[in-house]
Scaffold this motif. Structure first.
Motif, PDB file in Angstrom:
ATOM      1  N   GLU A  52       0.806  -1.224   0.000  1.00 32.42           N
ATOM      2  CA  GLU A  52       0.000   0.000   0.000  1.00 32.42           C
ATOM      3  C   GLU A  52       0.838   1.272   0.000  1.00 32.42           C
ATOM      4  N   LEU A  53       1.763   1.393   0.952  1.00 34.68           N
ATOM      5  CA  LEU A  53       2.519   2.638   1.098  1.00 34.68           C
ATOM      6  C   LEU A  53       3.974   2.349   1.431  1.00 34.68           C
ATOM      7  N   TYR A  54       4.864   3.026   0.674  1.00 37.26           N
ATOM      8  CA  TYR A  54       6.300   2.926   0.883  1.00 37.26           C
ATOM      9  C   TYR A  54       6.874   4.333   0.915  1.00 37.26           C
ATOM     10  N   ARG A  55       8.010   4.487   1.570  1.00 37.30           N
ATOM     11  CA  ARG A  55       8.644   5.797   1.706  1.00 37.30           C
ATOM     12  C   ARG A  55      10.130   5.691   1.400  1.00 37.30           C
ATOM     13  N   SER A  56      10.712   6.793   0.888  1.00 41.04           N
ATOM     14  CA  SER A  56      12.143   6.764   0.579  1.00 41.04           C
ATOM     15  C   SER A  56      12.700   8.176   0.460  1.00 41.04           C
ATOM     16  N   ALA A  57      14.023   8.224   0.336  1.00 42.79           N
ATOM     17  CA  ALA A  57      14.702   9.450  -0.060  1.00 42.79           C
ATOM     18  C   ALA A  57      14.528   9.598  -1.576  1.00 42.79           C
ATOM     19  N   GLN A  58      15.144  10.625  -2.142  1.00 44.47           N
ATOM     20  CA  GLN A  58      15.060  10.836  -3.591  1.00 44.47           C
ATOM     21  C   GLN A  58      15.529   9.582  -4.322  1.00 44.47           C
ATOM     22  N   PRO A  59      14.643   8.922  -5.080  1.00 45.90           N
ATOM     23  CA  PRO A  59      15.057   7.694  -5.764  1.00 45.90           C
ATOM     24  C   PRO A  59      15.711   7.971  -7.108  1.00 45.90           C
ATOM     25  N   SER A  60      16.686   7.173  -7.432  1.00 44.53           N
ATOM     26  CA  SER A  60      17.289   7.219  -8.767  1.00 44.53           C
ATOM     27  C   SER A  60      16.412   6.412  -9.718  1.00 44.53           C
ATOM     28  N   PRO A  61      16.600   6.561 -11.036  1.00 46.39           N
ATOM     29  CA  PRO A  61      15.839   5.724 -11.968  1.00 46.39           C
ATOM     30  C   PRO A  61      16.020   4.227 -11.698  1.00 46.39           C
ATOM     31  N   ALA A  62      17.243   3.814 -11.337  1.00 49.96           N
ATOM     32  CA  ALA A  62      17.487   2.397 -11.046  1.00 49.96           C
ATOM     33  C   ALA A  62      16.696   1.959  -9.820  1.00 49.96           C
ATOM     34  N   GLN A  63      16.628   2.813  -8.809  1.00 47.72           N
ATOM     35  CA  GLN A  63      15.853   2.464  -7.619  1.00 47.72           C
ATOM     36  C   GLN A  63      14.357   2.411  -7.926  1.00 47.72           C
ATOM     37  N   ILE A  64      13.868   3.350  -8.717  1.00 44.94           N
ATOM     38  CA  ILE A  64      12.455   3.323  -9.099  1.00 44.94           C
ATOM     39  C   ILE A  64      12.131   2.019  -9.808  1.00 44.94           C
ATOM     40  N   THR A  65      12.998   1.612 -10.713  1.00 48.53           N
ATOM     41  CA  THR A  65      12.801   0.350 -11.439  1.00 48.53           C
ATOM     42  C   THR A  65      12.790  -0.832 -10.476  1.00 48.53           C
ATOM     43  N   ALA A  66      13.723  -0.832  -9.529  1.00 46.25           N
ATOM     44  CA  ALA A  66      13.796  -1.927  -8.558  1.00 46.25           C
ATOM     45  C   ALA A  66      12.574  -1.937  -7.640  1.00 46.25           C
ATOM     46  N   TYR A  67      12.141  -0.762  -7.180  1.00 50.61           N
ATOM     47  CA  TYR A  67      10.960  -0.693  -6.310  1.00 50.61           C
ATOM     48  C   TYR A  67       9.709  -1.150  -7.057  1.00 50.61           C
ATOM     49  N   ALA A  68       9.607  -0.773  -8.321  1.00 52.70           N
ATOM     50  CA  ALA A  68       8.444  -1.186  -9.110  1.00 52.70           C
ATOM     51  C   ALA A  68       8.426  -2.696  -9.278  1.00 52.70           C
ATOM     52  N   ALA A  69       9.595  -3.282  -9.523  1.00 56.55           N
ATOM     53  CA  ALA A  69       9.668  -4.737  -9.721  1.00 56.55           C
ATOM     54  C   ALA A  69       9.405  -5.495  -8.423  1.00 56.55           C
ATOM     55  N   SER A  70       9.926  -4.995  -7.324  1.00 51.47           N
ATOM     56  CA  SER A  70       9.813  -5.711  -6.052  1.00 51.47           C
ATOM     57  C   SER A  70       8.502  -5.458  -5.312  1.00 51.47           C
ATOM     58  N   TYR A  71       7.961  -4.241  -5.451  1.00 48.69           N
ATOM     59  CA  TYR A  71       6.808  -3.860  -4.639  1.00 48.69           C
ATOM     60  C   TYR A  71       5.576  -3.466  -5.451  1.00 48.69           C
ATOM     61  N   GLY A  72       5.701  -3.491  -6.781  1.00 50.70           N
ATOM     62  CA  GLY A  72       4.557  -3.191  -7.634  1.00 50.70           C
ATOM     63  C   GLY A  72       4.104  -1.743  -7.578  1.00 50.70           C
ATOM     64  N   ILE A  73       5.037  -0.818  -7.363  1.00 49.05           N
ATOM     65  CA  ILE A  73       4.686   0.602  -7.230  1.00 49.05           C
ATOM     66  C   ILE A  73       3.878   1.068  -8.448  1.00 49.05           C
ATOM     67  N   ARG A  74       2.726   1.702  -8.179  1.00 53.64           N
ATOM     68  CA  ARG A  74       1.862   2.203  -9.246  1.00 53.64           C
ATOM     69  C   ARG A  74       1.812   3.723  -9.295  1.00 53.64           C
ATOM     70  N   SER A  75       2.246   4.373  -8.223  1.00 53.26           N
ATOM     71  CA  SER A  75       2.296   5.839  -8.237  1.00 53.26           C
ATOM     72  C   SER A  75       3.423   6.329  -7.350  1.00 53.26           C
ATOM     73  N   ILE A  76       3.925   7.521  -7.684  1.00 48.70           N
ATOM     74  CA  ILE A  76       4.967   8.188  -6.912  1.00 48.70           C
ATOM     75  C   ILE A  76       4.458   9.577  -6.571  1.00 48.70           C
ATOM     76  N   VAL A  77       4.542   9.937  -5.297  1.00 50.86           N
ATOM     77  CA  VAL A  77       4.235  11.301  -4.868  1.00 50.86           C
ATOM     78  C   VAL A  77       5.551  11.953  -4.453  1.00 50.86           C
ATOM     79  N   ASN A  78       5.941  12.962  -5.227  1.00 45.59           N
ATOM     80  CA  ASN A  78       7.178  13.694  -5.014  1.00 45.59           C
ATOM     81  C   ASN A  78       6.885  14.916  -4.151  1.00 45.59           C
ATOM     82  N   LEU A  79       7.339  14.892  -2.902  1.00 40.66           N
ATOM     83  CA  LEU A  79       7.064  15.975  -1.960  1.00 40.66           C
ATOM     84  C   LEU A  79       8.018  17.154  -2.112  1.00 40.66           C
ATOM     85  N   ARG A  80       8.926  17.072  -3.070  1.00 44.63           N
ATOM     86  CA  ARG A  80       9.837  18.186  -3.339  1.00 44.63           C
ATOM     87  C   ARG A  80       9.205  19.193  -4.295  1.00 44.63           C
ATOM     88  N   GLY A  81       8.102  18.822  -4.899  1.00 39.93           N
ATOM     89  CA  GLY A  81       7.429  19.707  -5.845  1.00 39.93           C
ATOM     90  C   GLY A  81       8.053  19.625  -7.230  1.00 39.93           C
TER      91      GLY A  81
END
Length: 200
Positions: A52-81
């Motif tokens: 349902e919900l995961y949290r992280s520091a600023q992700p790199s493209p490689a990390q986004i790819t890994a998180y999507a593969a491992s956790y099925g991430i469907r959306s990213i909310v960027n709190l930096r604007g």
């Protein structure tokens, strides 16, 4: 070896408790520094609610790819604007687009309290985005901590203790009144009655 033994004698035998406490204080600060640095090296990624919900520091493209593969991430909310033209921002948006992940920007500061209207907007956004969702800021400790706490309290219906636990040194958040990020603690405390938590 003899030099180390001599230092030990001076600090622990001749100087007494003040020197011991000073040494322990320095060691504690060094340990905290290494821990906080380690969080940044590893991306400060944590599960808040599985699937349902995961949290992280600023992700790199490689990390986004890994998180999507491992956790099925469907959306990213960027709190930096939104930061058009910035390398990190363009890389994040491109990676999300390539993976079919919805990308949403929500600008907030770690050093200024979030007013009630903006907090309500953030809660509504976190409720609406496709799950699982990854929320992040720069370090993954302050803004992300507040957003995670608000989600647990207002969306997931979890208790005050669980919500407040997201604003913790375990995630790199140091909530001391003399530091800027204490604004995140102030925001959550102010909102507690609206979240159904009685004043303590």
């Amino acid at each position: 070896m003899r030099w180390a033994q001599a230092c030990h004698r001076v600090l622990w035998r001749r100087r007494g408790w003040p020197a011991r406490l000073g040494l322990l204080g320095v060691a504690s600060l060094l340990g905290l520094g290494f821990y906080l640095g380690g969080l940044q090296v590893t991306g400060n990624f944590h599960t808040v609610i599985p699937q349902e919900l995961y949290r992280s520091a600023q992700p790199s493209p490689a990390q986004i790819t890994a998180y999507a593969a491992s956790y099925g991430i469907r959306s990213i909310v960027n709190l930096r604007g939104a930061n058009p033209g910035r390398d990190w921002y363009e890389a994040e948006r491109t990676a999300a687009q390539l993976l079919g992940i919805q990308h949403v920007d929500f600008a907030m500061s770690a050093k200024r309290p979030l007013d009630d209207a903006r907090a309500a907007q953030l809660i509504a956004l976190l409720r609406a985005v496709p799950k699982p969702v990854l929320i992040h800021c720069q370090a993954g400790s302050d803004r992300t901590g507040l957003a995670s706490a608000l989600y647990l309290a207002a969306v997931a219906g979890q208790g005050e203790e669980a919500a407040e636990g997201q604003l913790s040194v375990l995630y790199g958040h140091v909530g001391l009144p003399m530091l800027g990020p204490y604004a995140m603690d102030e925001t959550f405390e102010r909102m507690e009655p609206a979240l159904g938590f009685p004043d303590s």
